[in-house]
Write a protein that holds these residues in place. Structure first.
Motif, PDB file in Angstrom:
ATOM      1  N   GLU A  76       0.835  -1.195   0.000  1.00 48.96           N
ATOM      2  CA  GLU A  76       0.000   0.000   0.000  1.00 48.96           C
ATOM      3  C   GLU A  76       0.877   1.255   0.000  1.00 48.96           C
ATOM      4  N   THR A  77       0.499   2.218  -0.833  1.00 48.89           N
ATOM      5  CA  THR A  77       1.210   3.492  -0.878  1.00 48.89           C
ATOM      6  C   THR A  77       0.741   4.367   0.267  1.00 48.89           C
ATOM      7  N   LYS A  78       1.697   4.968   0.963  1.00 51.25           N
ATOM      8  CA  LYS A  78       1.402   5.820   2.113  1.00 51.25           C
ATOM      9  C   LYS A  78       2.216   7.101   2.005  1.00 51.25           C
ATOM     10  N   PRO A  79       1.772   8.174   2.658  1.00 45.98           N
ATOM     11  CA  PRO A  79       2.572   9.397   2.696  1.00 45.98           C
ATOM     12  C   PRO A  79       3.760   9.246   3.662  1.00 45.98           C
ATOM     13  N   TRP A  80       4.894   9.792   3.258  1.00 46.02           N
ATOM     14  CA  TRP A  80       6.109   9.785   4.070  1.00 46.02           C
ATOM     15  C   TRP A  80       6.659  11.199   4.141  1.00 46.02           C
ATOM     16  N   VAL A  81       7.321  11.506   5.239  1.00 48.25           N
ATOM     17  CA  VAL A  81       7.947  12.812   5.425  1.00 48.25           C
ATOM     18  C   VAL A  81       9.407  12.580   5.788  1.00 48.25           C
ATOM     19  N   LEU A  82      10.282  13.299   5.093  1.00 50.14           N
ATOM     20  CA  LEU A  82      11.714  13.259   5.370  1.00 50.14           C
ATOM     21  C   LEU A  82      12.113  14.653   5.835  1.00 50.14           C
ATOM     22  N   VAL A  83      12.564  14.769   7.071  1.00 51.61           N
ATOM     23  CA  VAL A  83      12.955  16.045   7.651  1.00 51.61           C
ATOM     24  C   VAL A  83      14.468  16.034   7.839  1.00 51.61           C
TER      25      VAL A  83
ATOM     26  N   MET B  52      12.117  19.862   4.474  1.00 55.41           N
ATOM     27  CA  MET B  52      11.202  18.744   4.559  1.00 55.41           C
ATOM     28  C   MET B  52      10.838  18.307   3.147  1.00 55.41           C
ATOM     29  N   ALA B  53      10.697  17.009   2.958  1.00 56.32           N
ATOM     30  CA  ALA B  53      10.207  16.456   1.706  1.00 56.32           C
ATOM     31  C   ALA B  53       9.029  15.547   2.039  1.00 56.32           C
ATOM     32  N   VAL B  54       7.977  15.625   1.231  1.00 57.01           N
ATOM     33  CA  VAL B  54       6.794  14.796   1.398  1.00 57.01           C
ATOM     34  C   VAL B  54       6.615  13.998   0.115  1.00 57.01           C
ATOM     35  N   PHE B  55       6.426  12.700   0.264  1.00 59.05           N
ATOM     36  CA  PHE B  55       6.248  11.836  -0.900  1.00 59.05           C
ATOM     37  C   PHE B  55       5.396  10.643  -0.523  1.00 59.05           C
ATOM     38  N   GLU B  56       4.852   9.978  -1.539  1.00 56.32           N
ATOM     39  CA  GLU B  56       4.088   8.760  -1.313  1.00 56.32           C
ATOM     40  C   GLU B  56       4.850   7.583  -1.884  1.00 56.32           C
ATOM     41  N   ALA B  57       4.820   6.496  -1.142  1.00 53.40           N
ATOM     42  CA  ALA B  57       5.547   5.300  -1.554  1.00 53.40           C
ATOM     43  C   ALA B  57       5.080   4.114  -0.732  1.00 53.40           C
ATOM     44  N   THR B  58       5.395   2.938  -1.224  1.00 52.00           N
ATOM     45  CA  THR B  58       5.210   1.755  -0.391  1.00 52.00           C
ATOM     46  C   THR B  58       6.289   1.807   0.681  1.00 52.00           C
ATOM     47  N   GLU B  59       6.148   0.989   1.683  1.00 51.49           N
ATOM     48  CA  GLU B  59       7.162   0.959   2.744  1.00 51.49           C
ATOM     49  C   GLU B  59       8.535   0.590   2.172  1.00 51.49           C
ATOM     50  N   GLN B  60       8.573  -0.377   1.266  1.00 49.80           N
ATOM     51  CA  GLN B  60       9.833  -0.803   0.660  1.00 49.80           C
ATOM     52  C   GLN B  60      10.465   0.322  -0.158  1.00 49.80           C
ATOM     53  N   GLU B  61       9.658   1.019  -0.972  1.00 51.41           N
ATOM     54  CA  GLU B  61      10.170   2.139  -1.774  1.00 51.41           C
ATOM     55  C   GLU B  61      10.719   3.242  -0.874  1.00 51.41           C
ATOM     56  N   ALA B  62       9.993   3.553   0.205  1.00 54.31           N
ATOM     57  CA  ALA B  62      10.429   4.602   1.132  1.00 54.31           C
ATOM     58  C   ALA B  62      11.752   4.222   1.790  1.00 54.31           C
ATOM     59  N   LYS B  63      11.879   2.968   2.199  1.00 53.27           N
ATOM     60  CA  LYS B  63      13.130   2.515   2.823  1.00 53.27           C
ATOM     61  C   LYS B  63      14.296   2.577   1.841  1.00 53.27           C
TER      62      LYS B  63
ATOM     63  N   ASP C 209       0.427   9.868   8.778  1.00 52.35           N
ATOM     64  CA  ASP C 209      -0.996   9.552   8.675  1.00 52.35           C
ATOM     65  C   ASP C 209      -1.752  10.784   8.193  1.00 52.35           C
ATOM     66  N   ALA C 210      -1.670  10.997   6.897  1.00 54.90           N
ATOM     67  CA  ALA C 210      -2.350  12.141   6.288  1.00 54.90           C
ATOM     68  C   ALA C 210      -3.108  11.662   5.058  1.00 54.90           C
ATOM     69  N   MET C 211      -3.993  12.484   4.620  1.00 59.71           N
ATOM     70  CA  MET C 211      -4.723  12.182   3.394  1.00 59.71           C
ATOM     71  C   MET C 211      -3.721  12.026   2.249  1.00 59.71           C
ATOM     72  N   PRO C 212      -3.879  11.048   1.401  1.00 56.52           N
ATOM     73  CA  PRO C 212      -2.908  10.824   0.309  1.00 56.52           C
ATOM     74  C   PRO C 212      -3.040  11.882  -0.790  1.00 56.52           C
ATOM     75  N   ILE C 213      -2.721  13.117  -0.450  1.00 56.21           N
ATOM     76  CA  ILE C 213      -2.909  14.259  -1.345  1.00 56.21           C
ATOM     77  C   ILE C 213      -2.106  14.150  -2.629  1.00 56.21           C
ATOM     78  N   LEU C 214      -0.912  13.600  -2.570  1.00 51.86           N
ATOM     79  CA  LEU C 214      -0.093  13.514  -3.778  1.00 51.86           C
ATOM     80  C   LEU C 214      -0.725  12.581  -4.802  1.00 51.86           C
ATOM     81  N   SER C 215      -1.335  11.502  -4.352  1.00 44.08           N
ATOM     82  CA  SER C 215      -2.015  10.589  -5.277  1.00 44.08           C
ATOM     83  C   SER C 215      -3.200  11.280  -5.941  1.00 44.08           C
TER      84      SER C 215
END
Length: 99
Positions: free
Chosen positions: A4-11, A56-67, A89-95
């Protein structure tokens, strides 16, 4: 593994002992990493905070892609930046915006 694609934040923050030449050295590598990400049709929003040392960077990815992305980022920035990645845990706005 959940695909599942989820939002991720990199600070990220510049470490106190980081010199301008260190930042110059990694800037093109980070740009290449983001370009590579976006070349696969994925969206990433990023930008600096007004404190001039954090971003900060915000992106959507699967857990594996994010890692995998984080591992590449870590290889580039280790010793120069302090960084953390969080599943957000945010609305998947990028999708929504990419459709």
């Amino acid at each position: 593994m959940n695909q599942e694609t989820k939002p991720w934040v990199l600070v990220s923050s510049i470490q106190k002992e980081t010199k301008p030449v260190d930042l110059e050295m990694i800037t093109s590598q980070i740009s290449t990493l983001v370009d590579e990400w976006q070349s696969h049709g994925k969206i990433m929003w990023s930008g600096a905070f007004d404190n001039q040392v954090s971003s900060m960077a915000v992106f959507e990815a699967t857990e594996q892609e994010a890692k995998e992305f984080f591992k590449k980022y870590e290889k580039i920035c280790s010793g120069i930046l302090t960084y953390e990645m969080y599943q957000w845990d945010a609305m998947p706005i990028l999708s929504i915006l990419s459709n």
